[in-house]
Design a protein around this motif. Structure first.
Motif, PDB file in Angstrom:
ATOM      1  N   ASN A  83       0.842  -1.197   0.000  1.00 46.20           N
ATOM      2  CA  ASN A  83       0.000   0.000   0.000  1.00 46.20           C
ATOM      3  C   ASN A  83       0.878   1.248   0.000  1.00 46.20           C
ATOM      4  O   ASN A  83       1.833   1.358   0.778  1.00 46.20           O
ATOM      5  CB  ASN A  83      -0.911   0.011   1.224  1.00 46.20           C
ATOM      6  N   TRP A  84       0.541   2.153  -0.914  1.00 40.43           N
ATOM      7  CA  TRP A  84       1.220   3.437  -0.974  1.00 40.43           C
ATOM      8  C   TRP A  84       0.252   4.537  -0.562  1.00 40.43           C
ATOM      9  O   TRP A  84      -0.740   4.784  -1.265  1.00 40.43           O
ATOM     10  CB  TRP A  84       1.742   3.718  -2.385  1.00 40.43           C
ATOM     11  N   LEU A  85       0.487   5.136   0.593  1.00 42.22           N
ATOM     12  CA  LEU A  85      -0.248   6.329   1.003  1.00 42.22           C
ATOM     13  C   LEU A  85       0.437   7.507   0.328  1.00 42.22           C
ATOM     14  O   LEU A  85       1.568   7.874   0.669  1.00 42.22           O
ATOM     15  CB  LEU A  85      -0.227   6.461   2.523  1.00 42.22           C
ATOM     16  N   LEU A  86      -0.217   8.048  -0.695  1.00 44.95           N
ATOM     17  CA  LEU A  86       0.454   8.976  -1.601  1.00 44.95           C
ATOM     18  C   LEU A  86       0.978  10.206  -0.850  1.00 44.95           C
ATOM     19  O   LEU A  86       0.324  10.731   0.056  1.00 44.95           O
ATOM     20  CB  LEU A  86      -0.500   9.403  -2.714  1.00 44.95           C
TER      21      LEU A  86
ATOM     22  N   ARG B  11      -5.570  -1.154  -7.077  1.00 48.65           N
ATOM     23  CA  ARG B  11      -6.714  -0.425  -6.541  1.00 48.65           C
ATOM     24  C   ARG B  11      -6.348   1.021  -6.226  1.00 48.65           C
ATOM     25  O   ARG B  11      -5.229   1.318  -5.793  1.00 48.65           O
ATOM     26  CB  ARG B  11      -7.230  -1.077  -5.249  1.00 48.65           C
ATOM     27  N   TYR B  12      -7.308   1.889  -6.442  1.00 50.85           N
ATOM     28  CA  TYR B  12      -7.249   3.219  -5.839  1.00 50.85           C
ATOM     29  C   TYR B  12      -8.216   3.195  -4.662  1.00 50.85           C
ATOM     30  O   TYR B  12      -9.398   2.856  -4.813  1.00 50.85           O
ATOM     31  CB  TYR B  12      -7.640   4.321  -6.818  1.00 50.85           C
ATOM     32  N   TYR B  13      -7.722   3.538  -3.475  1.00 52.50           N
ATOM     33  CA  TYR B  13      -8.536   3.519  -2.257  1.00 52.50           C
ATOM     34  C   TYR B  13      -8.409   4.873  -1.578  1.00 52.50           C
ATOM     35  O   TYR B  13      -7.302   5.423  -1.440  1.00 52.50           O
ATOM     36  CB  TYR B  13      -8.043   2.405  -1.337  1.00 52.50           C
ATOM     37  N   GLY B  14      -9.533   5.433  -1.154  1.00 58.73           N
ATOM     38  CA  GLY B  14      -9.503   6.717  -0.479  1.00 58.73           C
ATOM     39  C   GLY B  14     -10.603   6.824   0.558  1.00 58.73           C
ATOM     40  O   GLY B  14     -11.549   6.030   0.589  1.00 58.73           O
TER      41      GLY B  14
ATOM     42  N   GLN C 232      -5.342  15.618   9.331  1.00 63.25           N
ATOM     43  CA  GLN C 232      -4.170  16.393   8.969  1.00 63.25           C
ATOM     44  C   GLN C 232      -3.508  15.950   7.664  1.00 63.25           C
ATOM     45  O   GLN C 232      -2.405  16.383   7.371  1.00 63.25           O
ATOM     46  CB  GLN C 232      -3.147  16.328  10.115  1.00 63.25           C
ATOM     47  N   TYR C 233      -4.159  15.066   6.895  1.00 63.34           N
ATOM     48  CA  TYR C 233      -3.545  14.618   5.634  1.00 63.34           C
ATOM     49  C   TYR C 233      -4.639  14.209   4.663  1.00 63.34           C
ATOM     50  O   TYR C 233      -5.780  13.946   5.051  1.00 63.34           O
ATOM     51  CB  TYR C 233      -2.582  13.451   5.875  1.00 63.34           C
ATOM     52  N   ASN C 234      -4.277  14.177   3.369  1.00 63.08           N
ATOM     53  CA  ASN C 234      -5.190  13.691   2.329  1.00 63.08           C
ATOM     54  C   ASN C 234      -5.000  12.191   2.180  1.00 63.08           C
ATOM     55  O   ASN C 234      -3.909  11.733   1.854  1.00 63.08           O
ATOM     56  CB  ASN C 234      -4.901  14.392   1.002  1.00 63.08           C
ATOM     57  N   ASN C 235      -6.056  11.434   2.405  1.00 63.56           N
ATOM     58  CA  ASN C 235      -5.935   9.972   2.444  1.00 63.56           C
ATOM     59  C   ASN C 235      -6.225   9.375   1.072  1.00 63.56           C
ATOM     60  O   ASN C 235      -7.344   8.949   0.767  1.00 63.56           O
ATOM     61  CB  ASN C 235      -6.891   9.400   3.496  1.00 63.56           C
ATOM     62  N   ASN C 236      -5.211   9.322   0.219  1.00 64.10           N
ATOM     63  CA  ASN C 236      -5.303   8.710  -1.110  1.00 64.10           C
ATOM     64  C   ASN C 236      -4.283   7.577  -1.173  1.00 64.10           C
ATOM     65  O   ASN C 236      -3.105   7.788  -0.871  1.00 64.10           O
ATOM     66  CB  ASN C 236      -5.020   9.736  -2.208  1.00 64.10           C
TER      67      ASN C 236
END
Length: 320
Positions: A44-47, A170-173, A179-183
């Protein structure tokens, strides 16, 4: 990293067209609808965003679903974990903090297999549900409840009717946890087992009706006496009767079309009675034999009137 992910997504998007173009390379197998369960895991990559710089993380979970052969629906539970650094405000200024972002999601997914009967089948899907996430890189654990969504594209390997291996991207959001954008971009490898019933076995055709033994005795023109060949056939009929034990014999006499109908009816009866007498001499009880005369009816070889046809001058013996 972004270029790599875009290239991987483009390759996966091309899979359905490639699969249809090369479907002759895939062996087709019968498939049945059924409930399935599975386990899956991957990377998983939390962008990266303005707040945090996250390392490659991992994910694991399980699914339970139902395959309608083409469409599939499933309930999925997943855990995601990523470590990284972030800038955190303190009373005396800002500091870089190393920490963890955790996520637990429960999603309802709708998927579609493009070639459900093939060994290799591409698929796409989408899901929505609820997620419990860390509010920040150093915040309370899984304390933020968010709406979650995802898009899925992948390829499945149907090992057999029950076992399947899936590889997807997958793209998961989620909605903003704090405090962060969860993409997230996730690659997932999974295994499922379907509790499908085997295809019903073809119904066997009913057994063919057993035809009773029958024998044919032929006569000379305008005669009812038995030839040596006829006597041999009658002996075989008597032996068939004895092998059956409790049986009956029908002797049906016929003639050709030469002569009048009245004369031929009587001639057919004489022939049938001659056969009966011979059967009695071979040990068949007279009470077990029925005699019928049909004259010119029931021709074995169809002819016009007044034709001397040897095949029509006969007695048919049926043991039943």
């Amino acid at each position: 990293m972004k270029k790599t992910l875009l290239a991987a997504a483009a390759a996966l998007l091309a899979l359905p067209a490639a699969a249809n173009a090369q479907s002759s390379l895939f062996s087709s197998n019968p498939t049945n609808p059924g409930l399935y369960v599975g386990a899956q895991g991957g990377l998983n990559w939390l962008l990266n965003n303005n707040s945090y710089q996250m390392n490659t993380g991992w994910t694991a979970g399980g699914v339970v679903g139902y395959d309608f052969v083409g469409p599939r629906v499933e309930l999925e539970a997943m855990y995601r974990s990523n470590f990284g650094t972030g800038t955190v405000a303190f009373p005396n200024g800002y500091a870089n903090i190393y920490g963890q972002v955790q996520q637990v999601s429960v999603m309802a997914n709708l998927l579609y297999d493009f070639l459900p009967g093939a060994t290799i089948t591409p698929y796409v899907g989408a899901g929505a549900g609820i997620a419990f996430v860390d509010s920040s890189i150093q915040g309370c654990s899984l304390c933020s409840t968010q709406f979650a969504y995802q898009g899925i594209i992948g390829i499945g390997w149907n090992v057999n009717e029950n076992l399947r291996v899936n590889l997807d991207g997958r793209y998961y959001g989620t909605t903003n946890p704090g405090q962060y954008n969860n993409n997230n971009i996730t690659t997932m490898l999974g295994v499922t087992y379907k509790f499908a019933q085997p295809a019903p076995a073809p119904v066997a055709p009913p057994p063919a009706a057993v035809q009773p033994p029958s024998f044919m005795v032929f006569f000379d023109w305008d005669r009812s006496n038995l030839t040596a060949q006829a006597l041999g056939t009658i002996k075989q009929a008597a032996q068939a009767y004895q092998q059956k034990g409790n049986a009956r014999i029908t002797a049906t006499g016929h003639t050709d079309t030469s002569g009048s109908e009245q004369y031929n009816m009587a001639l057919s009866l004489r022939r049938a009675n001659a056969v009966k007498d011979a059967l009695v001499r071979e040990g068949v009880p007279a009470t077990a034999i029925s005699v019928i005369g049909r004259g010119q009816q029931g021709l074995l070889v169809q002819t016009g009137p007044n034709v001397r046809e040897p095949q029509n001058r006969r007695v048919e013996i049926v043991v039943q």
